[in-house]
Write a protein that holds these residues in place. Sequence first.
Motif, PDB file in Angstrom:
ATOM      1  N   ARG A   1       0.836  -1.209   0.000  1.00 12.44           N
ATOM      2  CA  ARG A   1       0.000   0.000   0.000  1.00 12.44           C
ATOM      3  C   ARG A   1       0.869   1.256   0.000  1.00 12.44           C
ATOM      4  N   LEU A   2       1.901   1.219   0.825  1.00 12.86           N
ATOM      5  CA  LEU A   2       2.736   2.401   0.981  1.00 12.86           C
ATOM      6  C   LEU A   2       3.499   2.739  -0.293  1.00 12.86           C
ATOM      7  N   GLU A   3       3.937   1.723  -1.046  1.00 14.14           N
ATOM      8  CA  GLU A   3       4.771   1.992  -2.209  1.00 14.14           C
ATOM      9  C   GLU A   3       4.014   2.718  -3.317  1.00 14.14           C
ATOM     10  N   LYS A   4       2.676   2.724  -3.273  1.00 13.37           N
ATOM     11  CA  LYS A   4       1.895   3.497  -4.234  1.00 13.37           C
ATOM     12  C   LYS A   4       2.113   4.995  -4.062  1.00 13.37           C
ATOM     13  N   GLU A   5       2.570   5.382  -2.877  1.00 19.80           N
ATOM     14  CA  GLU A   5       2.784   6.806  -2.589  1.00 19.80           C
ATOM     15  C   GLU A   5       4.256   7.195  -2.682  1.00 19.80           C
ATOM     16  N   VAL A   6       5.132   6.244  -2.994  1.00 18.79           N
ATOM     17  CA  VAL A   6       6.562   6.523  -3.057  1.00 18.79           C
ATOM     18  C   VAL A   6       6.907   7.171  -4.399  1.00 18.79           C
TER      19      VAL A   6
END
Length: 250
Positions: free
Chosen positions: A60-65
């Motif tokens: 989920r977090l890597e979508k915002e990286v």
Amino acid sequence: SAYFPTSWQQLNARELALQSVYYLILAIHMENGHCNRIYFNYDKHQFPADVQHFDVFCQRLEKEVHPEDLEEFREFVQLSKLHQQMAGKKDLMLECRLLDRSGEYRWMELVFIRVKEPENEVYEDILFMVRDIHERKQRTVEALEENQALIMQLQGNNDALLEQSLTDELTQLYNRKGMAFFGIRLLREAKEKGRCIYTFVADLNGLKSINDNCGHREGDQAIRVIARQLTKAAPDYAVVCRTGGDEFTI
């Protein structure tokens, strides 16, 4: 700095200190990769209250990286490599850019911290924490840009001073020092490439007569005329120098 607990019993007593620094704190059990949310205030993501696998959270977090940081982020959060990466270390940190609520990227610091239970000398669990370092990073970037601008300015000043020291003030041709400076480079290049160098030497006849009969101003003008004509006649790649009062070398 923040307090890092040595046992889970101490964690609640120090939670406010952690919350004041970090947006997100997860406790990851290294045997199965499950993680507990200890503190969460990262509005971009909806993190469930129940236990969740750390890999799912990272997906989920890597979508915002930021795309430029994505490969390094994926490498950083691999639990399978974490023990190897943290060998001999108490913590592991990565700076990367994440999207905030406004849709702009901000610099964040991702941190893994080892946590040791008092009765167990082996590090079983890990704290994963995220904090905003954007303002600090911006100040660092601005300082680097200012330093770079200053370096460029100093380099420009040095180049101008070097050019001035190699140039004849009257004709704007290279002087004797300039001829030596460029001559060494030309000789080196000729030797490396097996080329010949052709040298043309000239002087201005009758300069003393011009100075005596018409004045030194007219003598200087005569030298400038010869300098312009030699520069015009010389190939573009030639180095034209005034090596003495009325002496020139190409």
